[in-house]
Design an enzyme around this catalytic site. Structure first.
Site, short mmCIF file in Angstrom:
data_model
loop_
_atom_site.label_atom_id
_atom_site.label_comp_id
_atom_site.label_asym_id
_atom_site.label_seq_id
_atom_site.Cartn_x
_atom_site.Cartn_y
_atom_site.Cartn_z
N ARG A 54 0.81 -1.23 0.00
CA ARG A 54 0.00 0.00 0.00
C ARG A 54 0.84 1.27 0.00
O ARG A 54 0.61 2.17 -0.80
CB ARG A 54 -0.92 0.04 1.23
CG ARG A 54 -2.21 -0.70 1.07
CD ARG A 54 -2.58 -1.31 2.39
NE ARG A 54 -1.59 -2.33 2.73
CZ ARG A 54 -1.67 -3.59 2.27
NH1 ARG A 54 -2.69 -3.97 1.59
NH2 ARG A 54 -0.73 -4.46 2.56
N THR A 55 1.78 1.37 0.94
CA THR A 55 2.51 2.63 1.10
C THR A 55 3.33 2.91 -0.16
O THR A 55 3.30 4.02 -0.70
CB THR A 55 3.42 2.56 2.35
OG1 THR A 55 2.66 2.03 3.43
CG2 THR A 55 3.92 3.93 2.73
N LYS A 82 26.44 -4.22 -1.52
CA LYS A 82 27.91 -4.32 -1.36
C LYS A 82 28.35 -3.75 -0.02
O LYS A 82 29.53 -3.64 0.27
CB LYS A 82 28.61 -3.51 -2.47
CG LYS A 82 28.29 -3.92 -3.87
CD LYS A 82 29.01 -2.96 -4.84
CE LYS A 82 28.29 -2.87 -6.17
NZ LYS A 82 28.67 -1.67 -6.92
N ARG A 103 11.20 3.91 3.55
CA ARG A 103 10.81 2.91 4.56
C ARG A 103 12.06 2.11 4.91
O ARG A 103 12.77 1.64 4.02
CB ARG A 103 9.73 1.96 4.06
CG ARG A 103 9.47 0.83 5.07
CD ARG A 103 8.29 -0.02 4.75
NE ARG A 103 7.03 0.66 5.01
CZ ARG A 103 5.85 0.06 5.01
NH1 ARG A 103 5.78 -1.23 4.77
NH2 ARG A 103 4.76 0.74 5.23
N HIS A 131 4.76 5.78 11.50
CA HIS A 131 4.28 5.62 10.13
C HIS A 131 3.27 6.76 9.92
O HIS A 131 2.07 6.55 9.87
CB HIS A 131 3.61 4.24 10.01
CG HIS A 131 3.29 3.80 8.61
ND1 HIS A 131 3.53 4.58 7.51
CD2 HIS A 131 2.74 2.65 8.15
CE1 HIS A 131 3.14 3.92 6.43
NE2 HIS A 131 2.66 2.75 6.80
N1 CP Z 1 -0.47 -0.29 5.82
C1 CP Z 1 0.76 -0.43 5.25
O1 CP Z 1 1.71 0.30 5.58
O2 CP Z 1 0.82 -1.41 4.32
P1 CP Z 1 2.13 -1.81 3.49
O3 CP Z 1 3.11 -2.37 4.49
O4 CP Z 1 1.67 -2.81 2.48
O5 CP Z 1 2.68 -0.56 2.88
#
Ligand code: CP
Length: 301
Positions: A54-55, A82, A103, A131
């Site tokens: 999703r993100t 590396k 991320r 998040h």
């Molecule tokens: N909700 C969420 O962060 O989903 P993903 O880990 O798939 O991005």
């Protein structure tokens, strides 16, 4: 709004969150057209060192809808493989693009990157820490479905010890004055310090229970039991079987209840719930696009 980097929901004041929610509503109206001039000529890089559906995809969709060009960084085929450090990698990418979406499994990685980069860094999840765009889209979804956030009865259910989305969300709900019930197995309760801080800062009511009773709740926000964080996997699986939301659980819930989940969901909500009109988690995930468009647009100003 003085938004450059977006690292933690805790860095935002209520007026900043309201600006993002209003901007997201404007972006949602512009989804089909007119938005693609806003970031024309800009390059957005998505750097995901952990899996995501999703993100990652909704940030890519948001960047494309805004007319930006995308550069996706793939750690496994980069010089990360590396042994190049995150710091050196960020310095390089910062020289090539206008916005970085990161991320990373390490808590604090996004703030570390933001300190090194001249361009905005958006935290797309740093380990078990924060998040913030998830929280913004959760608040956007609640407001869109219910017309308000303040005064709503919101139950957060699941592994409240490990889920970063729940910690940020409690803070966001506190900011807007929701009444929160935390429902989890006793061993998976949220950190007392976080609850205490939110109660003191925003003066909201936060109660805790292990009883899955959602009668009277306006919103039920479910998260999965993070079995991978258990030293004994069997214990995690057992807890998941006992701690789930099925149609039986929902029997005494209000018809107006909105069921949300950050996704991915595994066993904590069986597929039979997906067709219940109260299940709003797929709609919630869709809201990731206008909210992330708003964040990218505000950060790029
Ligand atoms: N909700 C969420 O962060 O989903 P993903 O880990 O798939 O991005």
């Amino acid at each position: 709004m003085g938004m450059h980097d977006l690292i933690s929901i805790r860095d935002l004041e209520k007026k900043d969150v309201e600006l993002v929610l209003n901007e997201a509503a404007r972006m949602e109206k512009m989804l089909s057209k007119k938005a693609d001039a806003l970031l024309a000529g800009k390059i957005v890089s998505t750097m995901f060192f952990e899996p995501s559906t999703r993100t990652n995809m909704s940030f890519q969709a948001a960047a494309k809808r805004l007319g930006a060009k995308l550069m996706t960084f793939y750690p496994s085929v980069s010089s990360t493989a590396k042994g190049e450090t995150l710091g050196d990698t960020i310095r390089m990418i910062d020289g090539y693009v206008d916005v970085i979406v990161l991320r990373h499994p390490y808590e604090g990685a996004a703030r570390f990157a933001a300190d090194l980069a001249d361009h905005p860094v958006i935290n797309a999840g740093d380990g078990g820490n924060q998040h913030p765009t998830q929280t913004l889209l959760d608040l956007y979804t609640v407001k869109k479905l219910k017309g308000r956030i303040g005064g709503l009865k919101v139950s957060l259910l699941g592994d409240l010890k490990h889920a970063r989305a729940m910690r940020s969300l409690l803070y966001g709900l506190g900011m807007f004055g929701a009444e929160v019930t935390l429902i989890s197995p006793p061993s998976l309760r949220m950190d007392e310090e976080i609850i205490k801080e939110t109660k003191e800062k925003f003066g909201i009511s936060v109660s805790q229970t292990s009883d899955i009773n959602v009668k009277g709740a306006d919103v039920l926000y479910v998260c999965r039991i993070q079995k991978e964080r258990f030293s004994d996997q069997y214990e995690g699986e057992k807890m998941q079987r006992e701690f789930r939301v099925d149609l039986n659980t929902l029997k005494n819930a209000d018809q107006s209840l909105a069921i949300l989940h950050p996704l991915p969901k595994v066993d904590e909500i069986p597929p039979e719930v997906d067709s219940d009109p109260r299940a709003k988690y797929f709609e919630q995930a869709k809201n990731g696009v206008p909210v992330r468009m708003a964040v990218l647009n505000l950060a790029s100003r």
